[in-house]
Design a protein around this motif. Sequence first.
Motif, PDB file in Angstrom:
ATOM      1  N   VAL A  77     -55.977 -16.673  12.862  1.00 12.20           N
ATOM      2  CA  VAL A  77     -56.384 -17.987  12.899  1.00 12.20           C
ATOM      3  C   VAL A  77     -55.831 -18.638  14.353  1.00 12.20           C
ATOM      4  O   VAL A  77     -56.480 -19.375  15.071  1.00 12.20           O
ATOM      5  N   ILE A  78     -54.779 -18.095  14.929  1.00 11.77           N
ATOM      6  CA  ILE A  78     -54.082 -18.710  16.057  1.00 11.77           C
ATOM      7  C   ILE A  78     -55.091 -18.447  17.278  1.00 11.77           C
ATOM      8  O   ILE A  78     -55.258 -19.444  17.937  1.00 11.77           O
ATOM      9  N   LEU A  79     -55.627 -17.266  17.396  1.00 13.92           N
ATOM     10  CA  LEU A  79     -56.763 -17.055  18.442  1.00 13.92           C
ATOM     11  C   LEU A  79     -57.945 -17.704  18.215  1.00 13.92           C
ATOM     12  O   LEU A  79     -58.485 -18.245  19.322  1.00 13.92           O
ATOM     13  N   VAL A  80     -58.388 -17.964  16.931  1.00 13.92           N
ATOM     14  CA  VAL A  80     -59.446 -18.724  16.888  1.00 13.92           C
ATOM     15  C   VAL A  80     -59.354 -20.171  17.182  1.00 13.92           C
ATOM     16  O   VAL A  80     -59.998 -20.884  17.711  1.00 13.92           O
ATOM     17  N   ILE A  81     -58.331 -20.745  16.739  1.00 12.25           N
ATOM     18  CA  ILE A  81     -57.799 -22.185  17.474  1.00 12.25           C
ATOM     19  C   ILE A  81     -57.736 -22.141  18.859  1.00 12.25           C
ATOM     20  O   ILE A  81     -58.192 -23.076  19.461  1.00 12.25           O
ATOM     21  N   VAL A  82     -57.157 -21.301  19.470  1.00 10.18           N
ATOM     22  CA  VAL A  82     -57.077 -20.958  21.159  1.00 10.18           C
ATOM     23  C   VAL A  82     -58.391 -21.089  21.550  1.00 10.18           C
ATOM     24  O   VAL A  82     -58.784 -22.095  22.613  1.00 10.18           O
ATOM     25  N   ILE A  83     -59.521 -20.350  21.228  1.00  8.42           N
ATOM     26  CA  ILE A  83     -60.751 -19.957  21.501  1.00  8.42           C
ATOM     27  C   ILE A  83     -61.522 -21.379  21.339  1.00  8.42           C
ATOM     28  O   ILE A  83     -62.288 -21.777  22.431  1.00  8.42           O
ATOM     29  N   ARG A  84     -61.325 -22.153  20.285  1.00  6.50           N
ATOM     30  CA  ARG A  84     -62.147 -23.260  19.866  1.00  6.50           C
ATOM     31  C   ARG A  84     -61.574 -24.399  20.922  1.00  6.50           C
ATOM     32  O   ARG A  84     -62.437 -25.260  21.439  1.00  6.50           O
ATOM     33  N   THR A  85     -60.245 -24.338  21.234  1.00  7.16           N
ATOM     34  CA  THR A  85     -59.615 -25.542  22.081  1.00  7.16           C
ATOM     35  C   THR A  85     -60.262 -25.533  23.269  1.00  7.16           C
ATOM     36  O   THR A  85     -60.754 -26.239  24.062  1.00  7.16           O
ATOM     37  N   VAL A  86     -60.311 -24.030  24.067  1.00  6.17           N
ATOM     38  CA  VAL A  86     -60.791 -23.851  25.335  1.00  6.17           C
ATOM     39  C   VAL A  86     -62.657 -24.130  25.375  1.00  6.17           C
ATOM     40  O   VAL A  86     -62.774 -24.627  26.198  1.00  6.17           O
ATOM     41  N   GLN A  87     -63.100 -23.910  24.186  1.00  8.79           N
ATOM     42  CA  GLN A  87     -64.405 -24.165  23.996  1.00  8.79           C
ATOM     43  C   GLN A  87     -64.753 -25.670  24.173  1.00  8.79           C
ATOM     44  O   GLN A  87     -65.595 -26.184  24.605  1.00  8.79           O
TER      45      GLN A  87
END
Length: 411
Positions: A77-87
Motif C-alpha cells: 500500500v505504501i508504494l500505491v500511495i507514493v505512485i498516486r501522490t506523484v500522479q
Amino acid sequence: MDTGDDGHFSEDLDSVYQWSPEIQGVIFSSINYGIILTLIPSGYLAGIFGAKHMLGAGLLISSLLTLFTPLAADFGVILVIVIRTVQGMAQGMAWTGQFTIWAKWAPPLERSKLTTIAGSGVAFGSFIILCVGGLISQALGWPFIFYIFGSTGCVCCFLWFTVIYDDPMHHPCISVREKEHIMSSLAQQSSSPRRSVPIKAMIRCLPLWAIFTGFFSHFWLCTIIITYLPTYISTVLHVNVRDSGVLSSLPFIAASSCTILGGQLADFLLSRNLLRLITVRKLFSSLGLLLPSLCAVALPFVASSYMTTIILLILIPGTSNLCDSGFIINTLDVAPRYASFLMGISRGFGLLAGIVSSTATGFLISQDSESGWRNVFFLSAAVNVFGLVFYLMFGQAEIQDWAKERTLTRF
C-alpha cells in the motif's frame, strides 16, 4: 489522466488486499496531496512559458503512472500511495495549464460554453470508466482497468502535442476571421508577459476569497461522491460489483450533461443581456451548491427506497456541476491575466477540502455505517451552504484593478 476508478479500485482490491476503509481513504486522498503540491507553481509557470507543454507533460506522466499502478499494488500500500501522490503532482500540472489557454482562446461571451464543454469530459470519462470498469475487471482482471485507460491517456497525449497551440496567433489552421474575432474580443485583456504576481493585492481581494470558499465547499461533496459512490451503493443498496459499476456511472453522465447545458444557458443569458455577468455567476453557484446539498440531506431518509436513492445519487453530481458556470470560471472574469495561477490556488482549496472530506468519510463510516453516512451528508450540506453564503456576499465579476496593472510584488 486520472482513471476515475477509485470506487472499483476499492471494490476489487479490497477482496485481494483487505484494505480497511481508513486505508482506502488515505489512498483516495493521496492523489490530492500530489495535486496540491504543483497547482500553484505550475499555474504560475504556465502563464510564463505556455500551457501546451506543461499540460501535455502532466497528462503523459499521469497516464504512464496509471499503467504501473497494478505493479505498485503488488509491492504494498505504501508504494500505491507514493505512485498516486506523484500522479497527483502530474495532474496538478495538467489542470491549471488549461486556464491559461482559455484566457487566450475563449471570448468573454463564450467562456461558460467552451469551458463547460471541455470540463464535461471529466464527468464523461468517469462515466465510461465506471460503466465498463466492472466488466473489464470480471472479464480480464482488475489490472486491465489501469492498463487500458493508461494506454488511452498516452494516445490522447500524442494528439494533444500534435493539434494544440497556446494561442490563436500561432495556430496554423485557424481562419483569419476567427482569429480576428477572438483577438478583438480579448482586446481589453493584457497579454504582456509577466514574471511577478500582485500577491498582496490578491490576499486583500474578497472576491477571490469568495471564489476560494466556493471551491472548498464544492469539492467537499464532489470528492465524497467520486471516491465513495461505489462503496455507498454496495454497502447501503447491497449491489454487486458489476451492477455497482453501471449504477455508479449514471451520476457522471448526468454531471456531463448538466455541465454542458449549464454553460449553454449561462452564455445564452449573457448574450441576450437578460442577466448581468455577476448575476449569472451567482445564480449558477447557488444552484450548484444548494441543489446537491438538498439531495444529500435527503439520502439517509430514503435509504429504504432503491429507486429514490438512485435518483438522488444521480442528481447530486449533476446539479453540482452547474457551479462550472458560476464561481468555477469566475477567475477568468476578475483576473484573466492571472487565471492559471489563481485557478491553481482555487483548486488547492478544493483539494484541501477533498483531503479532509475523504479522510473524514472513511473514519465516519468505519465507526457505524448507517449513522456514519448520515453524518457525512449532513456535514457536506453545511459546508456547501457556508460556501454559498460567502460567495453571494463577496463575489464579483469585474476585472480587478490589480489585474489590470503590470505587477507590483515579486512572486
